[in-house]
Design a protein around this motif. Structure first.
Motif, PDB file in Angstrom:
ATOM      1  N   VAL A   1       0.779  -1.210   0.037  1.00  0.00           N
ATOM      2  CA  VAL A   1       0.042  -0.014   0.070  1.00  0.00           C
ATOM      3  C   VAL A   1       0.810   1.148  -0.010  1.00  0.00           C
ATOM      4  CG1 VAL A   1      -1.712   1.399   1.427  1.00  0.00           C
ATOM      5  CG2 VAL A   1      -2.089  -1.151   1.157  1.00  0.00           C
TER       6      VAL A   1
ATOM      7  N   HIS B   1      -5.568   1.894  -4.189  1.00  0.00           N
ATOM      8  CA  HIS B   1      -6.241   0.698  -4.909  1.00  0.00           C
ATOM      9  C   HIS B   1      -7.816   1.113  -5.009  1.00  0.00           C
ATOM     10  CE1 HIS B   1      -8.463  -2.955  -5.444  1.00  0.00           C
ATOM     11  NE2 HIS B   1      -7.212  -3.715  -5.814  1.00  0.00           N
TER      12      HIS B   1
ATOM     13  N   LEU C   1      -9.644  -2.495  -1.915  1.00  0.00           N
ATOM     14  CA  LEU C   1      -8.639  -3.581  -1.612  1.00  0.00           C
ATOM     15  C   LEU C   1      -9.428  -4.288  -0.537  1.00  0.00           C
ATOM     16  CD1 LEU C   1      -5.983  -4.632  -2.076  1.00  0.00           C
ATOM     17  CD2 LEU C   1      -5.312  -3.081  -0.068  1.00  0.00           C
ATOM     18  N   SER C   2      -9.473  -5.567  -0.583  1.00  0.00           N
ATOM     19  CA  SER C   2     -10.049  -6.667   0.501  1.00  0.00           C
ATOM     20  C   SER C   2      -9.369  -7.860   0.172  1.00  0.00           C
ATOM     21  CB  SER C   2     -11.238  -6.655   0.166  1.00  0.00           C
ATOM     22  OG  SER C   2     -11.747  -7.430  -0.730  1.00  0.00           O
TER      23      SER C   2
ATOM     24  N   ASN D   1      -9.498  -9.347  -3.405  1.00  0.00           N
ATOM     25  CA  ASN D   1      -8.680  -8.908  -4.698  1.00  0.00           C
ATOM     26  C   ASN D   1      -7.347  -9.088  -4.159  1.00  0.00           C
ATOM     27  OD1 ASN D   1      -8.783  -6.563  -3.316  1.00  0.00           O
ATOM     28  ND2 ASN D   1     -10.620  -5.856  -4.399  1.00  0.00           N
ATOM     29  N   ILE D   2      -6.890 -10.016  -3.489  1.00  0.00           N
ATOM     30  CA  ILE D   2      -5.493 -10.391  -3.430  1.00  0.00           C
ATOM     31  C   ILE D   2      -5.292 -11.756  -3.425  1.00  0.00           C
ATOM     32  CG2 ILE D   2      -3.675 -10.251  -1.334  1.00  0.00           C
ATOM     33  CD1 ILE D   2      -5.201  -7.844  -0.159  1.00  0.00           C
TER      34      ILE D   2
ATOM     35  N   ILE E   1      -1.436  -7.841  -5.356  1.00  0.00           N
ATOM     36  CA  ILE E   1      -2.638  -7.363  -5.531  1.00  0.00           C
ATOM     37  C   ILE E   1      -3.407  -7.329  -6.987  1.00  0.00           C
ATOM     38  CG2 ILE E   1      -3.670  -4.817  -5.106  1.00  0.00           C
ATOM     39  CD1 ILE E   1      -1.472  -4.455  -3.124  1.00  0.00           C
TER      40      ILE E   1
ATOM     41  N   LEU F   1      -7.922  -3.455 -10.406  1.00  0.00           N
ATOM     42  CA  LEU F   1      -7.321  -2.093 -10.148  1.00  0.00           C
ATOM     43  C   LEU F   1      -8.190  -1.127 -11.150  1.00  0.00           C
ATOM     44  CD1 LEU F   1      -3.637  -3.088  -9.790  1.00  0.00           C
ATOM     45  CD2 LEU F   1      -4.968  -1.420  -8.184  1.00  0.00           C
TER      46      LEU F   1
ATOM     47  N   ASP G   1      -8.995   1.263   2.506  1.00  0.00           N
ATOM     48  CA  ASP G   1      -8.358   0.115   1.931  1.00  0.00           C
ATOM     49  C   ASP G   1      -7.785  -0.631   3.218  1.00  0.00           C
ATOM     50  OD1 ASP G   1      -9.155   0.211  -0.599  1.00  0.00           O
ATOM     51  OD2 ASP G   1      -7.466   1.011  -1.399  1.00  0.00           O
TER      52      ASP G   1
END
Length: 283
Positions: A156, A166, A169-170, A173-174, A183, A186, A205
């Motif tokens: 980050v 991002h 982000l969670s 989506n990693i 990551i 996007l 995020d």
């Protein structure tokens, strides 16, 4: 499998030789595993605006501009041509962010090309060579949760040093490959310097990460890494190796009620999108 209609132009152009299987279908795109010569990659086919459950909210569009004034006017008026331009801006945002972040050393999939609304990029794999799992599907110990949280905080920070947030982000989506978190997703990436809600998005995020990893490492709950990172960024002191404590001094200025209400609305939308994404993955 049968070649999807949207991927056919890439086959005709010789960019893809074979569509092997569907990998996943999410709120904004469907991803396929494809063969390109001797390489196995993935093709992300963006859904049409009317089919996406993740809408192009003003907060995400802010700061995105087109150089052509005719295109900009058409986008503002919402004409057919303008909607087409808006779609291209939406899709190109992910391509631009991937190239920008990869150059900055952020762990993201390597992009190859975007053609006719299809993004061709690296297939992230695990140690066995299979498609890497999402973070939410990985079993974590207390120590591994702290390790991954620290790794993602650095990602980050690297992203923000490159001027990118991002925005969504969670743990969904990693991906997790043999070397740790990667990551993805996007298209809603935010330009840190061009958005009035950049600080809110960054903090959200980072809070998402703390809440997820906090289930395995409770000491992360309530940490203030997002505020700390943004404060360093605003002060011009943020570097990839800046030490972080997760604590910030309490503000003494009056509370901006309007900003608080706006943040609550964003959080509510985020939770609705999260629930919707979970339901889609269960289908």
């Amino acid at each position: 499998m049968k070649t999807p209609k949207r991927i056919q132009p890439l086959v005709e152009e010789g960019l893809i030789d074979e569509v092997m299987r569907q990998l996943m279908s999410g709120k904004e795109a469907t991803v396929y595993v494809v063969r390109c010569g001797d390489d196995i990659r993935c093709a992300k086919v963006y859904k049409e605006a009317t089919q996406r459950s993740f809408h192009q909210a003003v907060a995400y569009q802010e700061g995105r501009r087109v150089k052509n004034s005719r295109q900009a006017r058409a986008m503002e008026k919402g004409t057919r041509y303008g909607r087409k331009m808006a779609e291209e801006v939406w899709q190109n945002a992910e391509v631009d962010a991937l190239y920008r972040l990869a150059a900055a050393g952020v762990r993201v999939p390597t992009p190859y090309t975007c053609f006719e609304g299809v993004l061709l990029m690296e297939l992230v794999t695990n140690a066995e060579g299979n498609a890497a799992p999402r973070l939410n599907d990985v079993e974590l110990s207390h120590e591994k949760a702290l390790e991954f949280h620290a790794m993602l905080l650095r990602e980050v920070v690297l992203m923000l040093c490159a001027g990118v947030i991002h925005g969504d982000l969670s743990e969904y989506n990693i991906l997790v490959d043999a070397h740790g978190p990667v990551i993805i997703d996007l298209p809603q990436a935010i330009d840190a310097a061009g958005s009035s809600v950049a600080a809110t998005m960054l903090e959200r995020d980072v809070t998402n990460l703390a809440n997820f990893f906090g289930a395995f490492a409770p000491e992360l709950i309530g940490s203030q890494y997002g505020k700390e990172i943004w404060a360093l960024y605003q002060a011009g002191l943020l570097t990839p190796d800046a030490p972080l404590t997760g604590r910030v001094a309490l503000p003494t200025a009056p509370v901006n009620v309007g900003a608080v209400i706006h943040e609550i609305a964003l959080a509510r939308q985020e939770e609705e999108d999260r629930i919707r994404a979970q339901m889609e993955m269960q289908d």
